[in-house]
Structures are given as structure tokens and as C-alpha cells.
Design a protein around this motif. Structure first.
Motif, short mmCIF file in Angstrom:
data_model
loop_
_atom_site.label_atom_id
_atom_site.label_comp_id
_atom_site.label_asym_id
_atom_site.label_seq_id
_atom_site.Cartn_x
_atom_site.Cartn_y
_atom_site.Cartn_z
N THR A 51 -15.50 -76.47 75.20
CA THR A 51 -15.19 -77.80 74.66
C THR A 51 -13.68 -77.94 74.72
N SER A 52 -13.19 -78.98 75.38
CA SER A 52 -11.75 -79.18 75.55
C SER A 52 -11.23 -80.22 74.57
N VAL A 53 -10.02 -79.97 74.03
CA VAL A 53 -9.39 -80.92 73.11
C VAL A 53 -7.98 -81.24 73.59
N SER A 54 -7.50 -82.40 73.21
CA SER A 54 -6.13 -82.80 73.55
C SER A 54 -5.14 -82.02 72.70
N PRO A 55 -3.90 -81.84 73.18
CA PRO A 55 -2.92 -81.04 72.44
C PRO A 55 -2.24 -81.76 71.29
N TRP A 56 -2.41 -83.08 71.19
CA TRP A 56 -1.74 -83.84 70.14
C TRP A 56 -2.76 -84.28 69.10
N VAL A 57 -2.46 -84.04 67.84
CA VAL A 57 -3.30 -84.47 66.73
C VAL A 57 -2.67 -85.73 66.13
N VAL A 58 -3.35 -86.85 66.28
CA VAL A 58 -2.85 -88.12 65.75
C VAL A 58 -3.24 -88.21 64.28
N PRO A 59 -2.26 -88.29 63.38
CA PRO A 59 -2.61 -88.33 61.95
C PRO A 59 -3.35 -89.61 61.58
N LEU A 60 -4.24 -89.49 60.59
CA LEU A 60 -4.96 -90.68 60.13
C LEU A 60 -3.99 -91.77 59.69
N ALA A 61 -2.83 -91.37 59.19
CA ALA A 61 -1.84 -92.35 58.74
C ALA A 61 -1.38 -93.25 59.88
N ALA A 62 -1.44 -92.76 61.12
CA ALA A 62 -1.05 -93.57 62.28
C ALA A 62 -2.17 -94.48 62.76
N LEU A 63 -3.37 -94.33 62.20
CA LEU A 63 -4.53 -95.08 62.68
C LEU A 63 -4.97 -96.18 61.71
N GLN A 64 -4.15 -96.47 60.71
CA GLN A 64 -4.56 -97.46 59.72
C GLN A 64 -4.80 -98.84 60.34
N ALA A 65 -3.95 -99.24 61.31
CA ALA A 65 -4.12 -100.55 61.94
C ALA A 65 -5.33 -100.60 62.87
N ALA A 66 -5.88 -99.42 63.20
CA ALA A 66 -7.04 -99.36 64.10
C ALA A 66 -8.36 -99.41 63.36
N ARG A 67 -8.33 -99.40 62.04
CA ARG A 67 -9.57 -99.38 61.28
C ARG A 67 -10.31 -100.71 61.37
N VAL A 68 -11.59 -100.64 61.64
CA VAL A 68 -12.44 -101.83 61.78
C VAL A 68 -13.77 -101.54 61.10
N PRO A 69 -14.52 -102.60 60.76
CA PRO A 69 -15.86 -102.38 60.21
C PRO A 69 -16.78 -101.74 61.25
N LEU A 70 -17.78 -101.03 60.76
CA LEU A 70 -18.81 -100.51 61.66
C LEU A 70 -19.62 -101.68 62.22
N PRO A 71 -20.28 -101.47 63.37
CA PRO A 71 -21.05 -102.57 63.97
C PRO A 71 -22.18 -103.08 63.09
N GLY A 72 -22.63 -102.29 62.13
CA GLY A 72 -23.74 -102.70 61.27
C GLY A 72 -24.81 -101.62 61.27
N GLN A 73 -25.29 -101.27 60.07
CA GLN A 73 -26.29 -100.21 59.94
C GLN A 73 -27.55 -100.76 59.30
N ASP A 74 -28.64 -100.68 60.03
CA ASP A 74 -29.93 -101.21 59.59
C ASP A 74 -31.02 -100.21 59.98
N PRO A 75 -31.69 -99.62 58.99
CA PRO A 75 -31.66 -99.90 57.54
C PRO A 75 -30.40 -99.36 56.89
N PRO A 76 -30.08 -99.84 55.68
CA PRO A 76 -28.92 -99.31 54.98
C PRO A 76 -29.08 -97.80 54.77
N PRO A 77 -28.01 -97.04 54.93
CA PRO A 77 -28.11 -95.60 54.74
C PRO A 77 -28.34 -95.24 53.27
N LEU A 78 -28.78 -94.02 53.04
CA LEU A 78 -28.95 -93.54 51.68
C LEU A 78 -27.61 -93.52 50.96
N GLU A 79 -27.68 -93.44 49.63
CA GLU A 79 -26.51 -93.63 48.78
C GLU A 79 -25.36 -92.71 49.16
#
Length: 394
Positions: free
Chosen positions: A241-269
Motif C-alpha cells: 500500500t503506497s502513501v504520499s510523503p506529505w501529511v496535510v493537516p486537518l487544519a488546512a482542510l477546513q475550507a474543503a469541508r462539505v456535507p455528505l451526499p446523503g445517507q438513507d436510511p439514517p445511520p445508527l446513533e
């Protein structure tokens, strides 16, 4: 002292600052961040004493274990410092450094979180049944991989051997895989673990996960197809399994956050949360230098926060350096499929690569996966690349 000039439009501006482990001219590996086309040595920039001694380490794990308050503090310091004069001893052109596996992989789990990918494989493997198994929309399906075969981008991949049985064969045979494939994925790196018997809630995701990497989960489809019933993938996945050498912190991905496409049925609690962790990340897959697919991560059904919650809900512990990946990223269109088994529909619909019709990987083939995400103010956040070349079976 020097100022680092960041090229216009670079996906490695101050809003990104991904972390990696590098060395120069055979020297000891240490931690740096990427700014434009320069690697900034944090052991020089911040010093290597006290809490900052972690930046002289040969992996990110000591820093990851310091936790989210420390991650935020360091990011704030580095962001401020790289906007001004920097010591020349801290600066190295990317082309002059060797990049290493950025973290010591504690455990590796791979999920199956794309409805498009799971549906396509269901149609291919089980053409007379429902594409999705009955459990698929109720939990993030996954398998436990092999941490010791996670390698950094640029590492050759030896064609695996194993048992394979084609539909027209009466019995299995042993030999090199004849249907070697890729899986374009996004992986998530755990910084702060959890105790055995504990759980990580969906809304605790960013208190435990440090950042994201690109993943190519190489897959031997013929070996996988013969072995996966009833217990799932094993030798068809565990060879590399190959991985990229750079780890992008979650702090750099805040502007990339979007809602999920939709989950049906609703998941358990335990899989419900108040925060959206869908991500607008665009991947590009190149086969021998030719673009063949553009998988969109925002189409994923299950979020990484739900994956981590499910991974630990039975009391399994998480550890610093754990890697869990999304599974193949695929969209609704053919050019958005992140695995060649989908792209060529099981080998029945070849794609043209460098003027040749191709289905699965041949020896000498090279695959590169790259990606960018939405950043603040119209910028793009770069993940770099994960590349691997196939060498003959041994």
C-alpha cells in the motif's frame, strides 16, 4: 536569511504547510513542512529542544502524540515565521531532498466507503444479485490491512504471487497476479489514540486525527476474487500500500469541508454527529503519464469521522500512527472511477494508454495519483503525489 518565494497558484502556500520527513545528502531524517518548492526544516526553524525536540525525529509520531492543542500552536508559529526571513540552514529545494515514510504505521484499516465503487464491484462480482450487500448502508465496511507493507511514494511494487482461479478454470493455479490493479484513496493519520475498551465519537474526530495522505491500495483482483469469500481480502491486498510523503493537516482542510451526499436510511446513533466531514478533494490518476481518471472524494457515502467511530465502537484501541483509508474513490461517471477494474469494467472495456488498449497493470507500468482540495479564498491545497512502478514477480 532568505524569504521563500511561493509561485503564483502553488498548492503549497502558507494556507497548507503539509508535514513530511526528509533527509539531505544522506543525513539523518527529520521533520519539515513544504512551502512552495521548498522544504523548511523545523528542527532548525523551531529548534530541537524541549517540546520541539520532536522535529529532529525520523518520523512524525512523537509530534502527532503531542495532541491537537500542540498541533494548533505549532501551525500558528510556523505560519507566522514562514511569512518573513528564514534561516538559510532551514531551507532546502524539494528537488534536493529525499522524502521518507512520514509516520510509523501502527495499524492499517481500509474501508469501502464509496457507494459508486461498491455498487460497481457488486455488479461485476455478483451480477445476479443486488449490487450492495444488506449491511453496506448501515455501517462503514472495512478490512484490517498490513501495516508493515505500507510504503512511501516512489517505492517499487513487486507483482504479487498467489492462488488465482479464472471462471473458465477447473481448479486454482499458483503464480503472478494477472489482474493487478490500483485503488485511489484518501487516508487519515491518527495522532492521539484511545484506550482499549474506549470509543471515539463521531464529533471527536479532529481531536484524534492529525491529517490526510493520498493512498494507492494496490490490489491483485484475481487473487482477491478467489480468496475473499467468506472472510474478505487477504493476499490480494497485503503485498503493498503506497502513501504520499506529505501529511496535510486537518487544519488546512477546513475550507474543503462539505456535507455528505446523503445517507438513507439514517445511520445508527453512534454514527451520527453534528459536524460535516465530507471533503471536496479532487484526485487525478495517471497511468504511464497519461490521465485516465478524476475521482471526486466529495461523492463518498461514509465520512472519515464515521469510519473512526466505527473502527473503535467495539472497544478496539486507536494508536498514534494508525492509518485508515477511505477505500476506492469513485463518482457516477466512467472517468471518475478510481480503480482499473471499474474503469475497464472487469477488463471488458479497455482504455487507451499511450496509444495502446489496456485493462490491468503490466510490469514496468507506473501509476501516479495526485490531488488538491478547496482552500481559503479560492486557493487550492495540494497533497502532492503517490507514485509506484510495477516490477516483475520474484
Amino acid at each position: 536569511m532568505s524569504v521563500v518565494e511561493v509561485p503564483a497558484g502553488s498548492p503549497f502556500g502558507r494556507e497548507n504547510l503539509p508535514y513530511g520527513v526528509f533527509s539531505v545528502a544522506g543525513g539523518d531524517p527529520r521533520v519539515g513542512v513544504r512551502l512552495g518548492d521548498t522544504v523548511v526544516d523545523l528542527s532548525v526553524l523551531l529548534g530541537a529542544t524541549g517540546d520541539d525536540a520532536v522535529f529532529a525525529a525520523a518520523s512524525l509520531n512523537p509530534f502527532l502524540a503531542q495532541g491537537p492543542a500542540r498541533w494548533a500552536q505549532v501551525r500558528e508559529r510556523v505560519t507566522a515565521l514562514v511569512g518573513g526571513d528564514l534561516p538559510d540552514a532551514a531551507l532546502h529545494p524539494v528537488r534536493d531532498v529525499a522524502l521518507h515514510l512520514p509516520f510509523e504505521v501502527a495499524d492499517y484499516v481500509d474501508f469501502y466507503a464509496s457507494e459508486h465503487h461498491a455498487s460497481n464491484l457488486g455488479r461485476l462480482f455478483r451480477p445476479d444479485a443486488e449490487p450492495l450487500m444488506p449491511n453496506w448502508k448501515h455501517l462503514p465496511v472495512g478490512y484490517h490491512g498490513r501495516a508493515g507493507t505500507v510504503v512511501v511514494s516512489g517505492t517499487d511494487v513487486v507483482r504479487p504471487c498467489g492462488q488465482r482461479k479464472a471462471p473458465d478454470e477447473a481448479a486454482p493455479t499458483y503464480g503472478p497476479s494477472r489482474r493487478l490493479d490500483i485503488e485511489a484513496e484518501l487516508g487519515f493519520v491518527v495522532g492521539v489514540g484511545s484506550p482499549l475498551g474506549g470509543r471515539i465519537g463521531v464529533d471527536e474526530f479532529d481531536q484524534h486525527v492529525f491529517g490526510a495522505v493520498l493512498v494507492n491500495d494496490w490490489s491483485a483482483r484475481d487473487i482477491q476474487a478467489w480468496e475473499y469469500v467468506p472472510l474478505g481480502p487477504h493476499l490480494g491486498k497485503s503485498f503493498a500500500t503506497s502513501v504520499s510523503p506529505w501529511v496535510v493537516p486537518l487544519a488546512a482542510l477546513q475550507a474543503a469541508r462539505v456535507p455528505l451526499p446523503g445517507q438513507d436510511p439514517p445511520p445508527l446513533e453512534y454514527l451520527r454527529g453534528s459536524e460535516d466531514w465530507g471533503l471536496d478533494v479532487d484526485l487525478v490518476v495517471e497511468w504511464n503519464g497519461e490521465q485516465v481518471a478524476r475521482p471526486p472524494y466529495k461523492e463518498m457515502y461514509w465520512s472519515p469521522a464515521q469510519m473512526l467511530a466505527h473502527l473503535t465502537v467495539n472497544g478496539a484501541s486507536a494508536r498514534t500512527g494508525d492509518l485508515f483509508a477511505s477505500g476506492t474513490i469513485s463518482g457516477p461517471e466512467r472517468h471518475q472511477r478510481g480503480a482499473f477494474i471499474e474503469l475497464t469494467w472487469g477488463g471488458r472495456e479497455p482504455v487507451t494508454v499511450k496509444g495502446e488498449e489496456r485493462t490491468f497493470l503490466l510490469d514496468g507500468d507506473e501509476v501516479t495519483i495526485s490531488a488538491t482540495a478547496s482552500g481559503p479564498d479560492g486557493t487550492r491545497i495540494g497533497f502532492g503525489e503517490v507514485t509506484g512502478r510495477i516490477t516483475p514477480a520474484r
